[in-house]
Design an enzyme around this catalytic site. Structure first.
Site, short mmCIF file in Angstrom:
data_model
loop_
_atom_site.label_atom_id
_atom_site.label_comp_id
_atom_site.label_asym_id
_atom_site.label_seq_id
_atom_site.Cartn_x
_atom_site.Cartn_y
_atom_site.Cartn_z
N GLU B 88 15.00 43.39 -48.44
CA GLU B 88 15.60 43.35 -47.10
C GLU B 88 14.82 44.21 -46.11
OE1 GLU B 88 17.31 43.83 -49.88
OE2 GLU B 88 18.25 41.85 -49.91
N HIS B 158 30.37 41.69 -51.77
CA HIS B 158 30.24 40.39 -51.13
C HIS B 158 31.30 40.23 -50.06
CE1 HIS B 158 28.09 39.86 -54.93
NE2 HIS B 158 27.41 38.94 -54.32
#
Lengths: 389, 353
Positions: B88, B158
């Site tokens: 990322e 999540h």
């Protein structure tokens, strides 16, 4: 079903399983030497020998534990589809040899830390099936008290540090554990497991540099199952030779489907780490399931590839052939063992299903250390006030 | 539910002053699409209209894990729509560099929970680039898209809503759409905005929300909040998927005779203070709701600002119904979430103060 009736009948009549087994085959730890299937490929070190010291007892244990792991993962698959397990579930079937071989080479004082594909590693570290299924279903009896779920298994007394969701984040943690081990002169090592997808994370190289600089007993193990979720390794990495990625850190490439190669490599790595510092192990392995239960696993690889690996390289089949060729058990005995295992797993699931969910008050426990005195407010911030225990 | 929101959206007359005239898409018809298809359409239009725009991130090539990038690689080629390795920090840094060269970099972070490795790049590099180079350079072409929010079974990693962290950074914009029609217009505005933008998409609504979305190229202005439901007794402010829950609470409150005004903030940074202020001056009460934990959540900023501006007009303390101060739980999610009943209780408490 007919099969389960047979096994329950035999359980009632015969002696406890292991005792019955003893009568038929020699499990008296006769030493056996096994050749690994493939030679090791080394980077900046001399590879260990292909001849692995083992024993008949170990061979049978390998078979039993791997069959148990396999059965457990398949059962988890069914439970997920039945919506008893919710959230995310990443299965390890196909990769059992890595968990088993590693355990055989180390003690419970050596630490293992891994990512989210952790059910079998937990079992290998001495976890029970009951704890596994309870945690998967979010029950109180789970190893993380039902608060972690599939991705967060931990076992402190066996130095198993989990169970991490963020990819690659566990590797610097592992190096920190290794530092503590060295500082405390524990003569133990840390195995930090990660996948081929995580191998491209920057934090890995930071941790590796630090470990090499300070000669920490950290062993970085890349469980290369060739797919980072759905991305093949050659699409994600310029150099998919993960054992060489350490550059100045030695590495070893191992056939991860051969439990004895894994055992030999881990033993070699432990000796190396205690003496000279970090080393990278690349386990060439394969997972039959997709990345997680939401992934069919067939959109980015052919079914022929999956069944090919299952036929040629399945770790349990390999051990089975060794057991049979060394006359340690007959086909029938192994089949009986598998039936026993199936029953054991079914019993554990039934027991876990009966277990209650955690109490609602558990939502607030362990956010901070007990007695810290922080408060958590209810919706209107006035009436409900819970002191975080 | 989202379709209901879409049909009922209307701007109040006195708010149009100062915000400039713009074509309203709220009453146009179009094709019935869900959220990920609307976002997909926006991306197609963005790449089509600007040849120097790129879409990249983990797994975007085949369409992405939520199918938002379907068809892009086939249509625009692998040189403009490509997969990145799992890093990322590298992805966002790379996007900043690309944007600094005058391109539009549309970065996808697979889940908002994974955005933290890139936090340094966003805060220290993207947000300050124009400022520290004295306007010589900028990365305005950067847009970071990330699915956020609870789905019912996401667990710790999540389901997170990290918008508050980014609202604390001058130099970037934070935008959160509530529905497919809004998402398409807002995303196109974000991509074409000359500042770096973080665009959070409510993943729960990817398939759940279906709405009529006009097929042409349209933009919804940033930093303009929208009153999606008029009322007189209390103002409710929210964004993203939470608005659906809040609207249900409004409907229930109406049965008890409480008239609620519901505002979609849309852009969190910089946020439309005037619209909320005008509404609170009318109703005298404010309730803010978001999924993120309450302490330090963006509701705190809204509350403090409104308090400064509307102190004498307030009839009750500002109420915040948010997630609890714990890590996002696994089995305890129903307790953690700011549910309709919690909001309804707070509405009644505030109105009866």
């Amino acid at each position: 079903m007919a099969l389960s009736r047979i096994s329950s009948r035999s359980n009632g009549i015969t002696r406890p399983f292991s005792a019955a087994f003893n009568r038929f085959i020699s499990t008296d730890s006769t030493p056996i030497t096994i050749e690994t299937s493939l030679p090791f490929t080394a980077h900046l070190c001399d590879p260990p020998s292909r001849s692995v010291e083992s024993s008949s007892q170990e061979l049978l244990d390998f078979f039993r534990t791997m069959a148990l792991m396999r059965r457990m993962e398949i059962a988890a698959d069914s439970l997920y589809k039945a919506k008893l397990i919710r959230g995310f579930c990443h299965l390890y079937d196909g990769q059992e040899a890595v968990a088993i071989g590693m355990e055989a080479a180390i003690t419970k004082k050596d630490a293992i830390i891994t990512a989210y594909r952790d059910h079998c590693i937990f079992l290998g570290r001495g976890g029970s099936l009951h704890e596994v299924f309870s945690e998967l279903m979010g029950r109180q009896a789970g190893c993380s008290k039902g608060k972690g779920g599939s991705m967060h298994f931990y076992k402190k007394d066996s130095s198993f540090y989990g169970g991490h969701g963020i990819v690659g984040a566990q590797v610097p943690l592992g190096c920190g554990i290794a530092f503590a081990q060295k500082y405390n002169k524990e003569e133990a090592v840390t195995f930090a497991l990660y996948g081929d997808g995580a191998a491209n994370q920057g934090q890995l190289f930071e941790a590796l540099n630090i470990s090499a600089l300070w000669d920490l007993p950290a062993i970085l193990v890349c469980e290369n199952n060739h797919y980072g979720m759905g991305t093949a390794e050659w699409r994600a990495a310029k150099s998919p030779s993960y054992y060489k990625r350490g550059d100045y850190v030695p590495g070893l490439k191992v056939d991860g489907m051969d439990a004895f190669a894994v055992k030999q490599a881990c033993k070699f790595a432990k000796d190396h780490a205690l003496e000279k510092g970090p080393i990278i192990l690349e386990m060439d392995t394969y997972r039959y399931h997709g990345h997680s239960m939401s992934d069919p696993g067939s959109t980015y690889r052919t079914r022929d590839e999956i069944s090919g690996v299952r036929q040629e390289r399945d770790p349990i089949e390999r051990i089975k052939k060794l057991v049979l060729s060394h006359d340690l058990a007959t086909e029938k005995e192994l089949k009986d063992m598998e039936k026993e295992i199936r029953k054991e797993v079914d019993d554990a699931i039934a027991k876990a299903k009966d277990c209650p969910m955690p109490e609602p008050s558990e939502l607030f426990t362990n956010v901070y250390v007990k007695g810290f005195g922080t408060e958590s407010f209810g919706p209107d911030r006035k009436e409900v006030k819970a002191a975080l225990p | 539910m989202a379709a209901l929101l879409g049909r009922s959206c209307r701007k109040l007359g006195f708010l149009s002053s100062g915000h400039g005239a713009r074509r309203s898409v709220s009453t146009e018809t179009g094709k019935s699409l869900n959220l990920y298809s609307a976002i997909n359409q926006a991306l197609h239009i963005a790449l089509d209209s600007d040849p120097r725009s790129f879409v990249f991130g983990e797994d975007v090539g085949f369409g992405g894990v939520f199918r938002c990038t379907t068809g892009l690689a086939e249509r625009f080629g692998k040189n403009r729509v490509f997969n990145t390795p799992l890093c990322e920090q590298g992805i966002v840094g790379f996007g900043i560099g690309l944007a600094a060269m005058g391109n539009r970099a549309i970065v996808e972070i697979q889940f908002a929970d994974y955005i933290y490795p890139a936090f340094d790049q966003i805060v220290n590099e993207a947000a300050k680039f124009r400022y520290r180079s004295g306007n010589q350079f900028n990365c305005g072409g950067l847009t970071i898209r990330a699915p956020y929010g609870a789905v019912g079974h996401g667990g710790h990693y999540h389901s997170q809503s990290p918008e508050a962290f980014f609202c604390h950074v001058p130099g970037i914009k934070v935008v959160i759409p509530r529905s497919p029609r809004e998402a398409k217009g807002l995303l196109l505005s974000c991509i074409r905005d000359p500042n770096p933008v973080v665009f959070f998409e409510p993943k729960w609504l990817y398939r759940q929300a279906v709405e009529e979305v006009p097929e042409h190229d349209y933009m919804i202005p940033l930093s303009e909040a929208e009153v999606i439901r008029e009322g007189n007794d209390i103002t409710l402010v929210g964004w993203g998927a939470q608005l659906t829950i809040m609207e249900q609470a409004c409907l229930e409150a109406e049965k008890e005779g409480i008239s609620c005004e519901l505002i979609d903030l849309k852009t969190l940074l910089p946020w439309d203070k005037e619209t909320v202020e005008a509404s609170v001056k009318k109703t005298g009460r404010l309730l803010i709701s978001h999924e993120a934990p309450i302490t330090g959540g963006f509701g705190a900023e809204i509350s403090a600002t409104i308090l400064e501006r509307c102190f004498l007009k307030l009839e009750a303390p500002v109420s915040r119904i948010c997630g609890l101060d714990t890590p996002f739980p696994l089995v305890f999610e129903p307790f953690y979430m700011p549910t309709k009943n919690k909001i309804l209780d707070a509405i009644k408490t505030t109105v009866n103060y």
